[in-house]
Enzyme design. Structure first.
Site, mmCIF file in Angstrom:
data_model
loop_
_atom_site.group_PDB
_atom_site.id
_atom_site.type_symbol
_atom_site.label_atom_id
_atom_site.label_comp_id
_atom_site.label_asym_id
_atom_site.label_seq_id
_atom_site.Cartn_x
_atom_site.Cartn_y
_atom_site.Cartn_z
ATOM 1 N N ASN A 149 0.810 -1.221 0.000
ATOM 2 C CA ASN A 149 0.000 0.000 0.000
ATOM 3 C C ASN A 149 0.841 1.268 0.000
ATOM 4 O O ASN A 149 0.332 2.341 -0.236
ATOM 5 C CB ASN A 149 -0.951 0.012 1.198
ATOM 6 N N CYS A 323 -2.213 5.545 7.318
ATOM 7 C CA CYS A 323 -2.574 4.864 8.559
ATOM 8 C C CYS A 323 -1.513 5.042 9.634
ATOM 9 O O CYS A 323 -1.773 4.889 10.809
ATOM 10 C CB CYS A 323 -2.791 3.382 8.303
HETATM 11 N N1 PMP Z 1 -4.767 -3.204 4.384
HETATM 12 C C1 PMP Z 1 -4.156 -2.331 3.571
HETATM 13 C C2 PMP Z 1 -3.154 -2.850 2.586
HETATM 14 C C3 PMP Z 1 -4.463 -0.963 3.645
HETATM 15 O O1 PMP Z 1 -3.839 -0.094 2.831
HETATM 16 C C4 PMP Z 1 -5.421 -0.519 4.578
HETATM 17 C C5 PMP Z 1 -5.731 0.956 4.708
HETATM 18 N N2 PMP Z 1 -6.408 1.456 3.608
HETATM 19 C C6 PMP Z 1 -6.037 -1.478 5.409
HETATM 20 C C7 PMP Z 1 -5.676 -2.804 5.288
HETATM 21 C C8 PMP Z 1 -7.044 -1.079 6.442
HETATM 22 O O2 PMP Z 1 -8.166 -0.526 5.853
HETATM 23 P P1 PMP Z 1 -9.296 0.180 6.749
HETATM 24 O O3 PMP Z 1 -8.589 1.245 7.544
HETATM 25 O O4 PMP Z 1 -10.227 0.737 5.738
HETATM 26 O O5 PMP Z 1 -9.925 -0.843 7.610
#
Ligand code: PMP
Length: 388
Positions: A149, A323
């Protein structure tokens, strides 16, 4: 001007149109037996079929709707580990997994499991030799992302899936970064569980899914009325699920054209940055990377100061994972590539998407050399390096 599609995407207007009736006249509870409930049950069934088709699952029942990717990752890894601990208490993940997976690993370790991490090479690709070395007789689960990501490197999931299948180890894949950009096929790639999120394909936030291959048993993490085959209780958000399914349908339809267009923009951005900014580098794999991702590194300056300079100009870019952007620590992904702290801090990411125009990328590319030069002129690091 928005070049941070990895952190959040706008909801596609067609998705909003598909969702609206399910917030107004078709508001029923999918568990109710009357006609208003039936409309929701039908919408839920059809959405489940669409998401199953999106990842080439055999049966719609293999899709469990969740509140998003974090919950799907929790359900997959903790749910599987708790249910199957009599088979073994060893789990393998990669060093460059999303923070949600890294923290799930910490939770498992505190609860009597062992979790091994697999390193990546300098392109961010998981080392298959190291993965095989870490497999033990008590390994019950391998969890590796489809693509990273932050740096966009695409992982060899089919090869990992083959290794896992041969050793009879369950294989979970977090496909959040790649979904809608490159095809996902759980059967071809020997994937047993797969995490999806709706917003990453231009659907609404607050909904995602876990694909669980038929026959695999998990412990639910949310207990209640028994929805989603008892694996995720709570009244389903039908409008959000309908939006997610519409987004998946559009993603399948647009993917070939959209990925081609974004790949061209990405390659133009990479080429121009190398030509116009001295001492600039690309993080991640040079070619085997997500079509929309260009992740750069610049000597002598911090990504954060470049980001703020662009913010003043009304251009949204990123230094990496949204994140974990609240911490001052360098990105764990960049450190795993073997970069030094200062190199990791000198990184800047642009991610493009469905509504990015070439003119947006051009505006960024025109501004970048001046921004970098101004910051380098101010940087004490530049002076040390060139002996000023
Ligand atoms: N896995 C990956 C690879 C992410 O990039 C993300 C954040 N977009 C997540 C999990 C967690 O997603 P969310 O915060 O929408 O639960």
């Amino acid at each position: 001007m928005y070049l941070d599609y990895q952190s959040a995407k706008p909801v596609d207007p067609e998705v909003i149109a598909a969702m609206t009736p399910y917030m107004a006249e078709k508001f029923g509870n999918a568990s109710s037996l009357h006609e208003v409930g039936d409309w929701s049950t039908e919408a839920l069934d059809s959405s489940r079929r669409t998401i199953a088709h999106f990842v080439n699952a055999r049966e719609p029942e293999e899709i469990i709707f969740t509140s998003g990717a974090t919950e799907a990752n929790n359900l997959a890894i903790i749910g599987y580990a708790l249910r199957n601990k009599q088979k073994g208490k060893h789990v393998i993940i990669s060093e460059v997994e999303h923070i949600s997976i890294l923290n799930i690993a910490k939770y498992l370790r505190k609860n009597g499991f062992e979790v091994s991490t697999v390193p990546v090479d300098f392109t961010g690709t998981v080392r298959l030799d190291k993965l095989e070395e870490r497999i033990r007789p008590d390994t019950i689960l391998i969890s590796i992302q489809h693509a990273n990501n932050e740096i966009g490197t695409i992982q060899p999931v089919m090869s990992i899936g083959k290794i896992a299948r041969e050793k009879k180890i369950v294989f979970h894949v977090d496909a959040v970064a790649s979904e809608g950009q490159i095809p996902i096929d759980v059967q071809r790639d020997f994937i047993d569980m797969l995490t999806l999120s709706s917003n990453d394909i231009y659907g609404p936030r607050g909904v995602g899914a876990l694909y669980v291959r038929k026959g695999f048993l998990l412990n639910p993490l949310i207990i209640g009325g028994g929805q989603e085959r008892g694996l995720r209780s709570g009244t389903e958000d039908v409008a959000a699920i309908v939006g997610f399914a519409k987004a998946a349908e559009l993603a399948l339809q647009y993917m070939p054209e959209e990925s081609k267009r974004l790949r061209q923009l990405r390659d133009k951005a990479i080429k121009t940055v190398f030509e116009t900014v001295p001492r600039s580098y690309l993080n991640g794999h040079p070619t085997n990377r997500l079509p929309n991702n260009a992740h750069f590194r610049f000597d002598f300056i911090e990504g954060e100061s470049i980001l703020l300079s662009f913010k003043e100009r009304g251009i949204a870019v990123s230094t990496g994972s949204a994140c974990s952007s609240q911490t001052l620590e360098p990105s764990h992904t960049l450190m795993s590539l073997g970069l030094l702290h200062e190199e990791a801090h000198g990184s800047l990411e642009i991610t493009m998407g469905r509504f990015t125009r070439e003119a947006d990328v051009d505006t960024f590319l025109e501004a970048l050399p001046g921004v970098v030069k101004r910051l380098r002129d101010m940087s004490p690091l530049t002076k040390t390096e060139v002996g000023m």
